[in-house]
Design a protein around this motif. Structure first.
Motif, PDB file in Angstrom:
ATOM      1  N   LEU A 108     -13.966  22.995 -19.914  1.00  0.00           N
ATOM      2  CA  LEU A 108     -14.864  22.113 -19.166  1.00  0.00           C
ATOM      3  C   LEU A 108     -15.860  22.924 -18.347  1.00  0.00           C
ATOM      4  O   LEU A 108     -17.051  22.567 -18.258  1.00  0.00           O
ATOM      5  N   THR A 109     -15.406  24.017 -17.758  1.00  0.00           N
ATOM      6  CA  THR A 109     -16.299  24.859 -16.958  1.00  0.00           C
ATOM      7  C   THR A 109     -17.435  25.399 -17.814  1.00  0.00           C
ATOM      8  O   THR A 109     -18.572  25.550 -17.337  1.00  0.00           O
ATOM      9  N   GLN A 122      -4.318  28.952 -14.068  1.00  0.00           N
ATOM     10  CA  GLN A 122      -5.469  28.341 -13.393  1.00  0.00           C
ATOM     11  C   GLN A 122      -5.958  29.200 -12.233  1.00  0.00           C
ATOM     12  O   GLN A 122      -7.161  29.406 -12.053  1.00  0.00           O
ATOM     13  N   MET A 123      -5.025  29.686 -11.430  1.00  0.00           N
ATOM     14  CA  MET A 123      -5.418  30.472 -10.260  1.00  0.00           C
ATOM     15  C   MET A 123      -6.052  31.792 -10.681  1.00  0.00           C
ATOM     16  O   MET A 123      -7.089  32.204 -10.129  1.00  0.00           O
ATOM     17  N   ILE A 176      -3.644  21.571 -21.079  1.00  0.00           N
ATOM     18  CA  ILE A 176      -4.356  20.630 -20.208  1.00  0.00           C
ATOM     19  C   ILE A 176      -4.707  21.276 -18.872  1.00  0.00           C
ATOM     20  O   ILE A 176      -5.861  21.245 -18.432  1.00  0.00           O
ATOM     21  N   ASN A 177      -3.714  21.870 -18.232  1.00  0.00           N
ATOM     22  CA  ASN A 177      -3.929  22.401 -16.882  1.00  0.00           C
ATOM     23  C   ASN A 177      -4.910  23.567 -16.876  1.00  0.00           C
ATOM     24  O   ASN A 177      -5.757  23.659 -15.987  1.00  0.00           O
ATOM     25  N   HIS A 178      -4.784  24.458 -17.852  1.00  0.00           N
ATOM     26  CA  HIS A 178      -5.652  25.642 -17.854  1.00  0.00           C
ATOM     27  C   HIS A 178      -6.774  25.574 -18.894  1.00  0.00           C
ATOM     28  O   HIS A 178      -7.955  25.596 -18.541  1.00  0.00           O
ATOM     29  N   LEU A 179      -6.423  25.487 -20.186  1.00  0.00           N
ATOM     30  CA  LEU A 179      -7.457  25.580 -21.221  1.00  0.00           C
ATOM     31  C   LEU A 179      -8.483  24.459 -21.111  1.00  0.00           C
ATOM     32  O   LEU A 179      -9.679  24.691 -21.326  1.00  0.00           O
ATOM     33  N   LEU A 229     -10.195  19.143 -26.467  1.00  0.00           N
ATOM     34  CA  LEU A 229     -11.273  20.080 -26.147  1.00  0.00           C
ATOM     35  C   LEU A 229     -12.597  19.666 -26.776  1.00  0.00           C
ATOM     36  O   LEU A 229     -13.667  19.900 -26.201  1.00  0.00           O
ATOM     37  N   SER A 230     -12.551  19.028 -27.951  1.00  0.00           N
ATOM     38  CA  SER A 230     -13.790  18.651 -28.633  1.00  0.00           C
ATOM     39  C   SER A 230     -14.538  17.532 -27.912  1.00  0.00           C
ATOM     40  O   SER A 230     -15.709  17.286 -28.200  1.00  0.00           O
TER      41      SER A 230
END
Length: 324
Positions: free
Chosen positions: A143-144, A196-197, A135-138, A91-92
């Motif tokens: 990133l958003t 994610q959804m 990875i898939n969600h957080l 994340l960093s």
């Protein structure tokens, strides 16, 4: 997908026209595809590159990204395509990835990258998060946050979040989002895709609440097999024998090139509104893209709001958008 509407339902105009093989031009626009170096993400990038847009592949592996860029350029004359380093498990690092884009605006991001582990043990990212959820969600949630100013600067920025059929039968455990007590790989993967959804739909609600011009759209690719996917050496090579063995499955599922169509349409179609769900046409498993109603647990705004708050706490970040 039990909640899917039957073909010909009011969710889609019978006069609607969309040709997956003749996409509208998008010259002057820039799109980021996470995980664009392989699988479905590669075909999303290849198809978008064919519109004249600039396509940026987000990838952890520079070697595979270089190979994907070379493959796209060999098939799309004059393709404007490049890559940046993107590691959703770290994340960093994501602020630097957003800066590496070197853009004043971003017209769309396709949150496509993801991992799936089929066997225990439970794995964690370097940040200490369960790997599939992290990875898939957080990773995409964080990133958003960093992409929000670039998306807001575009006339109609879009966030396309890739879900999965695996999410349809799962429910989130809000007290154990990272599967610390109840880890089972298939279930944990399905829950990560459901997260994610739900994020995509909650983002849409928040965008509308602040009057943003950015649209959040959720897609899922249906069923996709390597044996039905055309070769893109050295990224993917399908032998004649594999193709023949995969043909019977083509009744129900499709190749990864076709599985890219819902995301590609969600990026390009000006008639698509925020908060919509796009899937393959036939049983949400194969065929051209169509809009589906958002029902049941996918429409649970209370769970989605809890997930958003928890994601904020876990990442220390929050995607914020305002009017353009």
């Amino acid at each position: 997908m039990p909640s899917a509407a039957p073909t010909g339902s009011p969710t889609e105009s019978p006069t609607e026209r969309w040709d997956v093989h003749s996409l509208p031009r998008a010259g002057g626009k820039t799109f980021l595809v996470t995980g664009g170096n392989a699988g479905i993400g590669y075909f999303v990038a290849e198809q978008l590159a064919g519109t004249g847009a600039t396509v940026v592949l987000g990838s952890r592996d520079p070697g595979r990204a270089d190979a994907a860029v070379a493959s796209i350029r060999s098939r799309v004359p004059g393709a404007r395509v490049r890559h940046i380093r993107l590691d959703l498990a770290d994340l960093s690092s994501l602020e630097a990835s957003a800066e590496a884009l070197g853009l004043d605006r971003l017209d769309a991001v396709v949150h496509n990258a993801g991992v799936k582990f089929d066997q225990p043990p439970r794995r964690e990212t370097g940040d200490g998060h369960e790997a599939m959820f992290g990875i898939n969600h957080l990773g995409h949630f964080a990133l958003t946050h960093w992409l929000a100013p670039l998306l807001t600067a575009a006339p109609e920025g879009r966030v396309i979040t890739t879900g999965s059929f695996a999410a349809m039968s799962e429910r989130l455990d809000l007290d154990d989002l990272e599967s610390t007590r109840d880890y089972e790989p298939e279930r944990t993967y399905g829950r990560s895709k459901l997260a994610q959804m739900l994020f995509g739909f909650e983002l849409d609600r928040r965008l509308k609440a602040v009057g943003s011009t950015v649209r959040s759209v959720v897609t899922h690719p249906g069923g996709a097999l390597d044996s039905l996917t055309p070769s893109r050496p050295p990224l993917h090579v399908r032998t004649p024998g594999e193709r023949l063995r995969g043909l019977p499955a083509g009744i129900l599922v499709q190749g990864k090139d076709a599985a890219a169509w819902p995301a590609v349409r969600a990026v390009l179609d000006p008639s698509i509104s925020g908060g919509e769900l796009w899937t393959p046409r036939h049983f949400a498993l194969r065929g051209t893209p169509r809009r589906r109603p958002v029902r049941g647990h996918l429409a649970d705004a209370e769970v989605a709001a809890h997930l958003w708050s928890a994601s904020h706490d876990l990442t220390g970040l929050e995607p914020r958008f305002g009017p353009a």
